[in-house]
Design a protein around this motif. Structure first.
Motif, short mmCIF file in Angstrom:
data_model
loop_
_atom_site.label_atom_id
_atom_site.label_comp_id
_atom_site.label_asym_id
_atom_site.label_seq_id
_atom_site.Cartn_x
_atom_site.Cartn_y
_atom_site.Cartn_z
N LEU A 50 45.57 56.80 48.99
CA LEU A 50 46.09 55.68 48.25
C LEU A 50 45.48 55.09 46.96
O LEU A 50 44.24 54.84 47.18
N ASN A 51 45.98 55.34 45.79
CA ASN A 51 45.62 54.95 44.59
C ASN A 51 46.02 53.21 44.52
O ASN A 51 47.21 52.87 44.47
N CYS A 52 45.09 52.19 44.62
CA CYS A 52 45.09 50.98 44.93
C CYS A 52 44.57 50.19 43.74
O CYS A 52 43.76 50.59 42.96
N GLU A 53 45.34 49.12 43.67
CA GLU A 53 45.00 48.08 42.68
C GLU A 53 44.70 46.75 43.28
O GLU A 53 45.72 46.41 43.73
N TRP A 54 43.60 45.85 43.12
CA TRP A 54 43.74 44.80 43.92
C TRP A 54 43.62 43.71 42.55
O TRP A 54 42.99 43.73 41.68
N ILE A 55 44.48 42.53 42.88
CA ILE A 55 44.52 41.69 41.75
C ILE A 55 44.09 40.27 42.57
O ILE A 55 44.73 39.92 43.49
N ILE A 56 43.17 39.88 41.77
CA ILE A 56 42.44 38.38 42.38
C ILE A 56 43.55 37.37 41.81
O ILE A 56 44.11 37.33 40.98
N LEU A 57 43.75 36.78 42.94
CA LEU A 57 44.82 35.74 43.01
C LEU A 57 44.51 34.11 42.44
O LEU A 57 45.62 33.69 41.92
N GLU A 58 43.34 34.04 42.78
CA GLU A 58 42.89 32.36 42.60
C GLU A 58 41.62 32.38 41.88
O GLU A 58 40.90 33.47 42.04
N GLY A 59 41.29 31.19 41.24
CA GLY A 59 39.78 30.82 40.75
C GLY A 59 39.61 31.47 39.33
O GLY A 59 40.45 31.88 38.82
N LYS A 60 38.21 31.48 39.18
CA LYS A 60 37.65 31.86 37.81
C LYS A 60 38.25 33.34 37.55
O LYS A 60 38.40 33.68 36.43
N TYR A 61 38.29 34.15 38.42
CA TYR A 61 38.42 35.59 38.13
C TYR A 61 40.14 35.87 38.54
O TYR A 61 40.43 36.96 38.52
N ALA A 62 40.89 34.86 38.51
CA ALA A 62 42.40 35.18 38.80
C ALA A 62 42.91 35.96 37.70
O ALA A 62 42.77 36.04 36.57
N LYS A 63 43.82 37.00 38.16
CA LYS A 63 44.51 38.02 37.52
C LYS A 63 43.47 39.11 37.14
O LYS A 63 43.97 40.07 36.66
N ARG A 64 42.34 38.98 37.45
CA ARG A 64 41.41 40.34 37.32
C ARG A 64 41.85 41.50 38.35
O ARG A 64 42.17 40.97 39.34
N LYS A 65 41.81 42.57 37.90
CA LYS A 65 42.19 43.78 38.61
C LYS A 65 40.89 44.70 39.18
O LYS A 65 39.96 44.94 38.24
N ILE A 66 40.88 45.21 40.41
CA ILE A 66 39.82 46.12 40.81
C ILE A 66 40.46 47.34 41.38
O ILE A 66 41.45 47.34 42.12
N PHE A 67 40.11 48.35 40.90
CA PHE A 67 40.88 49.58 41.09
C PHE A 67 40.15 50.41 42.20
O PHE A 67 38.71 50.41 42.45
N ASP A 68 40.94 50.91 43.36
CA ASP A 68 40.13 51.34 44.55
C ASP A 68 41.11 52.66 44.84
O ASP A 68 42.22 52.77 44.71
N LYS A 69 40.18 53.34 45.87
CA LYS A 69 41.15 54.55 46.59
C LYS A 69 40.95 54.30 47.95
O LYS A 69 39.88 53.93 48.47
#
Length: 167
Positions: A50-69
């Motif tokens: 599964l090709n995944c994207e995690w989107i930080i929801l809150e705080g200083k890093y909100a809206k930042r993305k981390i890509f994962d498999k």
């Protein structure tokens, strides 16, 4: 002529510090499999994930993305790690303690399709991956899914900001 002199400067893309815990949303990217729209198969067909994207929801890093498999098919280690990751995502997003074996908990760990994982909110622990060959820049990765048995789970699911945390 289009003038960009008044445009804002590009934002910094510093890495999220290692061991940061944050609430994030899992977004599954489209794959190339004929049977499931979220499964991606390698070119030679020996692995699937599964090709995944995690989107930080809150705080200083909100809206930042981390890509994962998340591994689905391939070596035993790859698929076992993938199954463990999916189980932890379900437990984190649904508030199920990993030791809970009640009928409700057992049923909550079952899905009919990978689509059910799409857009789930979970608590993640962020790490930093270093390229051993020095060819690529360091990047963030998800190193753990935080489940309800972790002491900080409740505060993050209830709106705490992302902070570096040691487990």
């Amino acid at each position: 002529m289009i003038d960009f002199n008044n445009a804002e400067s590009q934002n910094s893309f510093d890495l999220i510090p290692a061991n940061t815990i944050a609430k994030a949303r899992l977004v599954l990217k489209s794959g190339n499999d004929q049977t499931d729209p979220f499964i991606t198969r390698s070119k030679n067909g020996d692995t699937a994930y599964l090709n995944c994207e995690w989107i930080i929801l809150e705080g200083k890093y909100a809206k930042r993305k981390i890509f994962d498999k998340i591994g689905l098919e391939g070596s035993d280690r790859w698929t076992n790690m993938g199954k463990a990751r999916i189980r932890a995502i379900l437990e984190s997003s649904k508030g199920i303690n990993p030791k809970d074996v009640s009928e409700i908990a057992v049923a909550a760990r079952k899905i009919n399709s990978f689509d059910e994982l799409n857009n789930l909110d979970a608590v993640i622990k962020v790490g930093v991956e270093h390229d051993k060959n020095g060819q690529y820049q360091d990047r963030n990765r998800v190193i753990a899914i935080i489940t309800p048995d972790h002491f900080s789970y409740a505060e993050f699911m209830n709106g705490a900001s992302d902070i570096p945390w040691s487990m």
